[in-house]
Design a protein around this motif. Structure first.
Motif, short mmCIF file in Angstrom:
data_model
loop_
_atom_site.label_atom_id
_atom_site.label_comp_id
_atom_site.label_asym_id
_atom_site.label_seq_id
_atom_site.Cartn_x
_atom_site.Cartn_y
_atom_site.Cartn_z
N ALA A 187 -6.70 9.55 5.33
CA ALA A 187 -5.96 8.84 6.11
C ALA A 187 -4.66 8.62 4.91
O ALA A 187 -3.81 7.68 5.41
CB ALA A 187 -6.58 7.81 5.90
N LYS A 188 -4.14 8.91 4.18
CA LYS A 188 -3.02 9.06 3.27
C LYS A 188 -1.84 9.64 3.87
O LYS A 188 -2.01 11.17 3.41
CB LYS A 188 -3.79 9.62 2.02
N VAL A 189 -0.94 9.47 3.89
CA VAL A 189 0.18 10.05 4.50
C VAL A 189 1.64 9.73 3.06
O VAL A 189 2.15 8.88 3.15
CB VAL A 189 0.39 9.36 5.81
N THR A 190 1.68 10.75 3.34
CA THR A 190 3.56 11.20 2.36
C THR A 190 4.69 11.13 2.92
O THR A 190 4.11 12.65 2.79
CB THR A 190 3.42 11.45 1.19
N LEU A 191 5.15 10.39 3.00
CA LEU A 191 6.35 10.53 4.05
C LEU A 191 8.10 10.85 2.86
O LEU A 191 8.00 9.53 2.59
CB LEU A 191 6.89 10.03 5.23
N SER A 192 8.58 11.78 2.64
CA SER A 192 10.23 11.54 2.40
C SER A 192 10.92 13.04 2.87
O SER A 192 10.91 12.24 3.70
CB SER A 192 9.84 12.69 0.58
N GLY A 193 12.31 11.80 2.55
CA GLY A 193 13.93 11.98 3.26
C GLY A 193 14.78 11.52 2.66
O GLY A 193 14.32 11.25 0.72
N THR A 194 16.02 11.98 3.12
CA THR A 194 17.17 11.71 2.52
C THR A 194 18.05 10.63 3.19
O THR A 194 17.97 10.59 4.52
CB THR A 194 18.23 12.98 2.00
N PRO A 243 8.04 -4.07 19.53
CA PRO A 243 9.11 -4.11 18.18
C PRO A 243 9.26 -5.14 17.53
O PRO A 243 9.67 -4.72 16.60
CB PRO A 243 11.00 -3.25 18.68
N SER A 244 8.94 -6.24 18.10
CA SER A 244 8.47 -7.24 17.05
C SER A 244 7.54 -7.00 16.23
O SER A 244 6.61 -7.42 14.96
CB SER A 244 7.97 -8.65 17.45
N ASP A 245 6.63 -5.98 16.65
CA ASP A 245 4.66 -5.45 16.08
C ASP A 245 5.73 -5.36 14.81
O ASP A 245 5.75 -3.68 15.34
CB ASP A 245 4.06 -5.01 17.10
N GLU A 246 5.29 -5.25 14.07
CA GLU A 246 5.91 -4.56 12.96
C GLU A 246 4.73 -4.00 11.99
O GLU A 246 4.07 -5.30 11.00
CB GLU A 246 7.10 -4.60 12.21
N ILE A 247 4.49 -3.06 11.05
CA ILE A 247 3.94 -2.79 9.76
C ILE A 247 4.91 -2.27 8.72
O ILE A 247 5.84 -2.00 8.76
CB ILE A 247 2.93 -1.88 9.78
N VAL A 248 5.07 -3.06 7.69
CA VAL A 248 5.77 -2.93 6.06
C VAL A 248 4.73 -1.86 4.62
O VAL A 248 4.22 -2.68 5.17
CB VAL A 248 6.54 -4.12 6.13
N PHE A 249 5.33 -1.28 4.83
CA PHE A 249 4.96 -0.54 3.54
C PHE A 249 5.78 -0.05 2.30
O PHE A 249 7.39 0.05 2.27
CB PHE A 249 4.96 0.89 3.77
N PRO A 250 6.38 -0.43 1.55
CA PRO A 250 6.43 -0.51 0.88
C PRO A 250 6.87 1.13 -0.43
O PRO A 250 6.29 1.66 0.05
CB PRO A 250 6.22 -0.93 -1.28
N GLY A 251 7.78 1.56 -0.41
CA GLY A 251 8.24 2.84 -1.12
C GLY A 251 9.20 2.89 -2.39
O GLY A 251 8.83 2.36 -2.87
N VAL A 252 9.63 4.37 -3.18
CA VAL A 252 10.54 4.40 -3.71
C VAL A 252 11.75 5.31 -4.05
O VAL A 252 11.69 6.57 -2.48
CB VAL A 252 9.87 4.94 -5.05
N ARG A 253 12.63 5.33 -4.95
CA ARG A 253 13.66 5.60 -4.20
C ARG A 253 13.90 7.11 -5.09
O ARG A 253 13.31 6.61 -6.31
CB ARG A 253 14.66 4.65 -4.90
N VAL A 254 14.29 8.50 -4.42
CA VAL A 254 14.54 9.51 -5.14
C VAL A 254 15.57 9.58 -5.71
O VAL A 254 16.50 9.82 -4.86
CB VAL A 254 13.53 10.31 -4.93
N GLY A 255 15.55 9.98 -6.95
CA GLY A 255 17.43 10.20 -7.44
C GLY A 255 18.36 9.74 -6.85
O GLY A 255 17.80 8.14 -6.14
N GLU A 256 19.42 9.47 -5.72
CA GLU A 256 20.25 8.49 -5.78
C GLU A 256 20.35 8.33 -4.18
O GLU A 256 20.00 7.03 -4.34
CB GLU A 256 21.71 9.85 -5.54
N PHE A 293 7.53 7.48 0.99
CA PHE A 293 6.34 6.48 1.62
C PHE A 293 5.01 8.01 1.43
O PHE A 293 5.22 8.64 1.86
CB PHE A 293 7.08 6.06 2.61
N THR A 294 4.30 6.29 0.72
CA THR A 294 3.26 6.89 0.65
C THR A 294 2.09 5.63 1.01
O THR A 294 2.03 4.52 1.02
CB THR A 294 2.24 6.87 -0.69
#
Length: 673
Positions: A530-537, A558-571, A576-577
């Motif tokens: 169930a764990k998903v990790t998504l990265s990008g630029t 679109p008013s239905d939202e789920i929010v997850f915190p992420g981390v900044r990678v480099g600049e 997100f996990t």
């Protein structure tokens, strides 16, 4: 002259059938006329058919017919546009029957009466015939997908006829058709078989489908004011439709059950118009407004909303009727009361309505069509001597992003000059890019050329003969698209243009363009249960100014939202996990879709996450990630647990999967198993 109308069915009831018969009957006074009905679903037409008109059904769909057993009847149509509302009713059998009919036809004029049949006319009409498409709706009524499919078919017509000048102007502005004449000819309405209204009644009459776009609730609410001031007047609404129960409830709620009556459908309707002293229409939009003309031909003045496009071209405001703003209940009430209270005005407008509506007589309208036939006949005869073009080409993407399109065979002799590559895309507007072929039969789309995002069609056009043919792909070399990320300029927009072969369109050469001012390019997607990790630029003139946030928005809500915190990678990177159990627990339909966005700054709108910068046009079937199956959450968990324990019923499950959409954006779906 032989004139052939191609219609969905002549055996039903509807405005298109009625206006086609009006025109066909008048033409039959001077010409040979046939009506080709794609379907025959009943023994007889609902309308009386003039014996001078030949009716030719293509498919018999009555119970027990042999056509229903034909293997081609079960195969989807190829020549009929997929985005057409009636696509599922058509098949390879309809394709073949219509093609075969016109392959041996001696028709001088062929007229298609709905978008899919206009496509049939463009493909199958005899080469020497005048090809005409009719628009019985409006440009804005059609979905962008259908307009895109229809472009090449409309471009192959001699004329495209709308029922209002306002709509014709919209077509000219939003979908320029250089080789097709776009004009307006109104629908015709015959002289009523009853005497005009004498105006002595105290009834307001309205008629038409009880559908949402007709906005009868506006008329009912306006009549509440009329009934309060003039209780001796009543309103009759004729027609049937899915809004009947809602209207009935509103009438009862307003206490108007003695003043407002739902009369049901009525045919012929002319005797009912003639009972009225005033007619009313409160539509949100109209392609023409047949009921307006019908009422006016019966000598009844009209109160109508000034909607797009027909009413303002039918009613002379203050002369033969009154125009009011769309949706304005008070304005409708004031207009009705004005005519009720001023008998001289009402009678003057009634006389003007009866007089002015004669311009819609079938004889008058038919003369406009006959003039058009004559003007186009010479052009159609010349077209028969012009060879058709079926270009085949190779397409290569250079490392700098330019495209080279080279014809696989030389240009037709005598047409070496003036040939050009034409790229088109149809959305709200039709966009066009043109590039000249050189003497070698090559055309170049320069690097950095701005193509708006979407799918582009590719044609070759011979300017000298104004003929155009869709380019088929022989070899498509996409390697240069692998350098798309390298071509991005710092702070510039994100663009990529990738050619491909569309086998669903017979191997047509197509272009897929992406153009985004700011873009979040997806990189790795890791799925571990169930764990998903998504990265990008993050790319473009923007910068990540805080710890980025992943936002999942429910498709359609679109008013239905789920929010997850992420981390900044480099600049410029992000990661997100998150757990896919969260959107699974929020499921509200059997197939929920959640689109993925990144919020990179507290002051900027979120942007979609997608994978655009490579050579893979459609990633959905290529980049496939493992799915997760989990128990479906139940709102009534205790009761369900008891039921399972007592009855032994298994708990239902859902599948959760990360995938790429048709536009190559990241999404997540939750589907019942």
């Amino acid at each position: 002259m032989k004139i052939s109308f191609l219609i969905h069915t002549i055996y039903g009831i509807g405005g298109t059938i009625r206006t086609t018969l009006n025109l066909a009957e008048e033409l039959a006074n001077r010409h040979e006329v046939e009506i080709v009905s794609v379907f025959r679903h009943r023994d007889d037409s609902a309308f009386a058919l003039d014996p001078r008109i030949t009716v030719v059904p293509m498919l018999d769909t009555r119970q027990g017919s042999a056509d229903r057993q034909d293997p081609l009847f079960a195969e989807p149509a190829v020549a009929f546009p997929r985005a057409e509302a009636r696509y599922k009713e058509y098949s390879k059998l309809t394709d073949e029957r219509v093609r075969a009919h016109y392959a041996v036809s001696d028709a001088d004029v062929v007229i298609g009466t709905r978008p899919g049949l206009v496509a049939y006319v463009a493909r199958f009409a005899p080469p020497t015939a005048v090809r005409i498409g009719q628009e019985h709706m409006t440009h804005n009524h059609h979905r962008a997908a259908l307009r895109e499919e229809m472009y090449e078919h409309l471009d192959a017509l001699d004329a495209f006829v709308t029922v209002s000048e306002g709509d014709a102007q919209v077509w000219r502005e939003k979908m320029p058709l250089p080789t097709t004449r776009v004009l307006a000819i109104p629908n015709s309405v015959p002289e009523p078989s009853v005497a005009p209204s004498d105006g002595t009644g105290q009834t307001v009459v309205a008629a038409g489908r009880l559908a949402a776009e007709k906005q009868y609730e506006v008329l009912v609410e306006a009549f509440a004011e009329v009934a309060a001031a003039r209780p001796d007047w009543s309103l009759r609404i004729y027609g049937s439709g899915d809004q009947r129960d809602r209207l009935r409830a509103r009438i009862d709620e307003l206490g108007l059950y003695n003043a407002v009556h739902l009369m049901g459908p009525h045919s012929p309707i002319e005797p009912e118009w003639a009972k009225g002293a005033i007619a009313a229409s409160t539509s949100r939009h109209e392609s023409f407004g047949m009921t307006l003309v019908e009422a006016m031909r019966c000598g009844v003045p009209m109160v109508s909303t000034d909607c797009d496009y027909g009413p303002r071209e039918i009613i002379q405001d203050g002369v033969d009727g009154l125009l009011v703003p769309v949706g304005d209940v008070r304005a409708v009430a004031r207009a009705l009361l004005r005519l009720i209270d001023d008998e001289d005005l009402r009678r003057g407008m009634a006389a003007a309505a009866w007089r002015n509506a004669r311009r819609f007589d079938p004889g008058v309208v038919t003369k406009q069509y006959e003039a058009l036939f004559d003007e186009l006949a010479a052009e159609a005869a010349q077209r028969a001597d012009i060879p058709g073009i079926t270009p085949v080409a190779d397409c290569t993407v250079a490392p700098d992003g330019s495209l080279d399109v080279t014809l696989a065979a030389p240009l037709p002799k005598g047409f070496e000059r003036g040939a050009r590559l034409v790229c088109t895309r149809t959305g709200a507007h039709t966009e066009m890019r043109t590039y000249d072929f050189d003497a070698r039969g090559s055309a170049t789309v320069p690097a950095g050329e701005e193509f708006s995002e979407g799918v582009w069609n590719v044609f070759m056009e011979l300017a000298e003969t104004a003929t155009r043919g869709r380019v088929s792909a022989r070899v498509v070399d996409q390697r240069g698209a692998l350098h798309a990320a390298e071509r991005l300029t710092p702070g510039g927009a994100v663009r990529n243009l990738v050619p491909y072969e569309d086998k669903a369109k017979g191997g047509a050469l197509m272009l897929r363009a992406w153009h985004r001012p700011i873009h979040a390019e997806a990189a790795d997607v890791q799925v571990d249960g169930a764990k998903v990790t998504l990265s990008g630029t993050l790319l473009g003139p923007a910068a990540i100014t805080w710890e980025p946030i992943l936002m999942l928005r429910r498709r359609g809500r679109p008013s239905d939202e789920i929010v997850f915190p992420g981390v900044r990678v480099g600049e410029d990177g992000f990661r997100f996990t998150f757990s896919s159990t969260v959107p699974a627990a929020s499921q509200i339909t059997s197939h929920d879709v959640w689109d993925a966005f990144v919020r990179y700054s507290p002051d900027a709108p979120p942007v979609k996450i997608g994978r655009l910068l490579d050579d893979v046009v459609m990633k959905q079937q290529i980049y496939v990630y493992p799915h997760t199956v989990m128990a479906k959450k139940r709102q009534d968990g205790v009761a369900r647990a008891v039921a399972k324990r007592v009855l032994g019923r298994p708990r239902k499950k859902v599948r959760v999967r990360v995938y790429y959409t048709l536009s190559n954006d990241v999404a997540l779906n939750v589907v019942d198993l």
